[in-house]
Motif scaffolding. Structure first.
Motif, PDB file in Angstrom:
ATOM      1  N   ALA A 320      17.971 -15.738   6.015  1.00 23.86           N
ATOM      2  CA  ALA A 320      18.351 -14.613   5.002  1.00 23.86           C
ATOM      3  C   ALA A 320      18.033 -15.187   3.552  1.00 23.86           C
ATOM      4  O   ALA A 320      18.612 -16.267   3.395  1.00 23.86           O
ATOM      5  CB  ALA A 320      19.632 -14.284   5.315  1.00 23.86           C
ATOM      6  N   VAL A 321      17.429 -14.453   2.619  1.00 27.41           N
ATOM      7  CA  VAL A 321      17.160 -14.641   1.222  1.00 27.41           C
ATOM      8  C   VAL A 321      17.554 -13.594   0.436  1.00 27.41           C
ATOM      9  O   VAL A 321      17.066 -12.622   0.350  1.00 27.41           O
ATOM     10  CB  VAL A 321      15.581 -15.191   1.122  1.00 27.41           C
ATOM     11  N   ASN A 322      18.314 -13.897  -0.458  1.00 21.06           N
ATOM     12  CA  ASN A 322      18.792 -12.840  -1.731  1.00 21.06           C
ATOM     13  C   ASN A 322      17.614 -12.986  -2.762  1.00 21.06           C
ATOM     14  O   ASN A 322      17.899 -14.123  -3.478  1.00 21.06           O
ATOM     15  CB  ASN A 322      20.194 -13.006  -1.978  1.00 21.06           C
ATOM     16  N   GLY A 323      16.950 -12.118  -3.230  1.00 20.17           N
ATOM     17  CA  GLY A 323      16.164 -12.334  -4.351  1.00 20.17           C
ATOM     18  C   GLY A 323      16.996 -12.176  -5.681  1.00 20.17           C
ATOM     19  O   GLY A 323      17.650 -11.396  -5.784  1.00 20.17           O
ATOM     20  N   VAL A 324      16.817 -13.197  -6.699  1.00 21.67           N
ATOM     21  CA  VAL A 324      17.248 -13.004  -7.911  1.00 21.67           C
ATOM     22  C   VAL A 324      16.416 -13.182  -9.012  1.00 21.67           C
ATOM     23  O   VAL A 324      15.998 -14.006  -9.230  1.00 21.67           O
ATOM     24  CB  VAL A 324      18.397 -14.204  -7.795  1.00 21.67           C
ATOM     25  N   TYR A 325      16.002 -12.043  -9.403  1.00 27.32           N
ATOM     26  CA  TYR A 325      15.132 -11.837 -10.372  1.00 27.32           C
ATOM     27  C   TYR A 325      15.318 -10.943 -11.541  1.00 27.32           C
ATOM     28  O   TYR A 325      16.385 -10.321 -11.659  1.00 27.32           O
ATOM     29  CB  TYR A 325      13.926 -11.270  -9.603  1.00 27.32           C
ATOM     30  N   ARG A 326      14.607 -10.897 -12.598  1.00 27.58           N
ATOM     31  CA  ARG A 326      14.586 -10.214 -13.632  1.00 27.58           C
ATOM     32  C   ARG A 326      14.739  -8.561 -13.394  1.00 27.58           C
ATOM     33  O   ARG A 326      15.378  -8.025 -14.034  1.00 27.58           O
ATOM     34  CB  ARG A 326      13.679 -10.501 -14.652  1.00 27.58           C
TER      35      ARG A 326
END
Length: 685
Positions: A320-326
């Protein structure tokens, strides 16, 4: 302004030309990481020139008018001469260049970075040559099933926003990128007011601040504005799905849910709006709640997805990967599926676990374990000055480097209600995209390789500028700081104190590796995996949950063919206060493993799934063929064919594993090394 830099070294500083500067004195080693982040990535590209940011990254290593290889003084040549660790990478929101150098060469590194901020040589010959390098990288990624599936997922999930495009670009865009386009991209985005400079490590703040001023302040801020991205992804109105056909029997599924940006926004913000929002207290609550959700669902063997899919025999890997982006991102969940399971079964297992969290939330124990594990991961990761610099740079790309400290505080304040709220808000079927990788690739066609063409540039007949001589620095002898000792007759240990962070790293080696597997080459690997599957005193779940609570990890493994065939290894990372407990756990697992039939079945299934998946991945296949040519089949460095490995794997019995452990592992000569914030006395307890 110079006085402001000296007076406020720990704050966000901005030079008159717009350059953000962050200086951090950390660690006692005479090293420093110099990093320049440009706020430009694949989000700033459009159809027709995708991959421009990444190709331009390559071009910035080709030199400047002042410093280039044809004059005998290229950027890389200079860095190699001073023993620097140098690289760069491009991502969705930014491009990052960095070098870790001896502290006496900080000024030199700053001069070179300032030079290539505005003076890069972007020639047609260099562009043609680098295009073939990038295309090769693109083709290697295209041969990897998980990467291919994630590209397909993003292309389905994002219809309008440029996150639709892969960072490396689409192949035909990369092949047809013009040199003029790259120059225009460089001139548009490579400027001080679109950049942030980080210098961290063994530095004197005042001295480095002066160097920064002298190197970068002369660079003028362009009069033209920086182009903004304004395309927001509209709300998704129903589930989307896409399918990729893949050679052989590989099966995967990846599910993605739209989530907010790092600062909790559903729409794209301008640079000014982003900076203002990042300054709002509590702005990271949603992203931190999603980080906890990621940990509960997919972190480690005690996670919900692992128990639901891997322990049930549906998958040999989950994540599981939580994207942390602009800009607004995706929360992704994936599974690599076992040969005898179906994609539908694995997809339903994921769906049911997501539904359970949406409807019933998580437990207090899961919350505390996730927060402890995430906090420890930060400490372990940022024990390296390079990694600390990278973390600051990533947050700067998302809104401001100050978010780094806010993230730590917000993470610890996350509640069960916060996690339930984000789960209910975003993990909905209509907000979901599903990408399936199914066996049976369609017919492919050959693509001709075009070599770089053009006249070879002739080096100018000029004297090679010298690398500046370093200042004389007194170094402490590393060997003099090593403690060592012996425990019983077959165990030796060494210890090095390193107190830059409250972390400790343990590494062990027993000389009973694959060489001792006899006729079954897979036996050593299977035995290593079995050691982390519970002991006579505690089952696997209890151990895994305790490790998460104390923020520690450990693993057992043997080298792959071509490595050390004598080595049976283990590694552990822990916070300082848990070192004794982790060493006791390692001792318990090495001496009293449970070695159950159920766990052996799971280990065989996981290893077998990985072997099957790798048989259509070009990198492991090329490596396998190389080892076949280098070594005789009976040599422990050789690698057996897929069919032989799978047969060996299935032939291993529990008695084989117990015999290997009892006769070899438990009696082998053990070497332990410990590095970190400790006294070394814990080893002999």
């Amino acid at each position: 302004m110079r006085a402001e830099i000296e007076a406020k070294p720990s704050q966000r500083l901005v030079l008159p030309n717009g350059l953000t500067v962050v200086l951090l004195a950390a660690g006692s080693a005479p090293l420093a990481t110099v990093a320049v982040l440009y706020r430009v990535g694949s989000r700033n590209e459009a159809v027709g020139h995708t991959g421009a940011a990444h190709l331009l990254e390559h071009m910035l290593f080709k030199g400047t008018s002042r410093n280039n290889a044809t004059r005998g003084y290229g950027f890389m040549e200079a860095m190699w001469e001073i023993g620097a660790n140098v690289n760069a990478n491009t991502w969705l929101d930014r491009t990052l260049y960095y070098e870790t150098v001896p502290s006496e060469y900080i000024r030199f590194a700053l001069e070179l970075e300032a030079d290539r901020m505005t003076g890069a040589l972007i020639s047609d010959n260099a562009r043609r040559a680098e295009m073939t390098v990038v295309r090769n990288e693109l083709e290697r990624r295209a041969a990897h099933p998980r990467r291919t599936l994630e590209v397909a997922l993003n292309a389905a999930a994002y219809v309008e926003h440029p996150y639709h495009h892969p960072t490396i670009g689409w192949r035909t865009d990369v092949e047809n990128m013009s040199t003029d386009r790259l120059r225009a991209f460089y001139q548009t985005f490579y400027r001080p007011d679109n950049a942030a400079l980080f210098v961290a490590g063994g530095i004197d703040i005042d001295t480095v601040a002066l160097h920064v001023w002298e190197c970068f302040q002369p660079i003028e801020k362009p009069a033209t504005p920086i182009p903004e991205v304004h395309t927001s992804e509209p709300p998704q109105l129903g589930e989307r799905s896409t399918t990729v056909r893949w050679p052989g029997h590989t099966k995967m599924v990846v599910v993605g849910y739209h989530t907010p940006s790092a600062v909790g926004e559903r729409y794209v913000l301008s640079a000014e709006e982003l900076r203002a929002r990042a300054a709002i207290p509590g702005v990271l609550t949603r992203v931190c709640a999603l980080e906890v959700l990621e940990s509960v669902l997919g972190s480690g063997t005690s996670s919900r997805l692992y128990r639901k899919a891997v322990d049930a025999g549906l998958a040999h890997d989950v994540w599981a990967v939580n994207g942390v982006y602009r800009d607004p991102a995706l929360f992704t969940i994936g599974a690599a599926i076992q040969a005898d399971a179906s994609i539908d079964e694995a997809t339903e297992a994921i769906r049911s676990e997501v539904t359970a969290i949406v409807e019933s939330g998580i437990t207090q124990v899961e919350l505390l374990q996730a927060k402890a594990s995430l906090a420890a991961d930060i400490v372990h990761h940022e024990a390296s000055i390079e990694n600390l610099t990278f973390a600051l740079a990533e947050w700067e790309a998302c809104g401001g480097w100050e978010l780094h400290d806010a993230y730590r505080a917000t993470l610890q304040a996350v509640t069960i209600d916060d996690v339930c709220e984000v789960a209910r808000a975003y993990l909905q079927d209509d907000n979901r995209s599903v990408a399936r990788l199914e066996p049976g690739a369609p017919a492919t066609f050959a693509i001709p390789i075009t070599e770089a063409v053009g006249a070879r540039e002739t080096p100018h007949a000029v004297a090679r500028p010298p690398v500046p001589a370093p200042a004389v620095v007194a170094r402490r002898s590393f060997a003099a700081g090593i403690q060592s000792g012996t425990i019983a007759e077959n165990c030796t240990w060494s210890f090095v104190r390193r107190d830059v962070a409250p972390t400790v790293y343990v590494r062990g080696l027993i000389h009973v590796g694959p060489t001792f597997s006899g006729k079954n080459a897979e036996l050593a690997q299977v035995t290593a995996r079995m050691l982390s599957r519970g002991t006579i005193l505690r089952d696997r779940a209890a151990i895994d949950e305790r490790l998460r609570e104390i923020g520690a990890s450990r693993s057992y493994h043997v080298d792959t063919p071509g490595g050390d065939p004598l080595a049976f290894r283990f590694d552990a990372t822990t916070l300082r206060e848990s070192l004794v407990e982790v060493i006791e756990l390692l001792t318990e697992e090495l001496c009293e493993p449970a070695l159950s039939e159920d766990e052996l079945h799971r280990v065989r299934a996981q290893i077998g799934g990985g072997i099957r998946q790798a048989q259509f991945d070009t990198t492991p296949r090329a490596r396998q063929r190389l080892l076949e040519l280098l070594y005789l089949r009976e040599d422990p460095n050789s690698e057996r064919r897929v069919e032989e490995r799978l047969a060996d794997l299935e032939a291993i019995t529990l008695n084989d594993v117990r015999a290997y452990h009892d006769q070899l592992v438990s009696r082998g000569r053990l070497i332990i090394s410990i590095v970190g914030d400790s006294t070394g006395s814990e080893v002999e307890r």
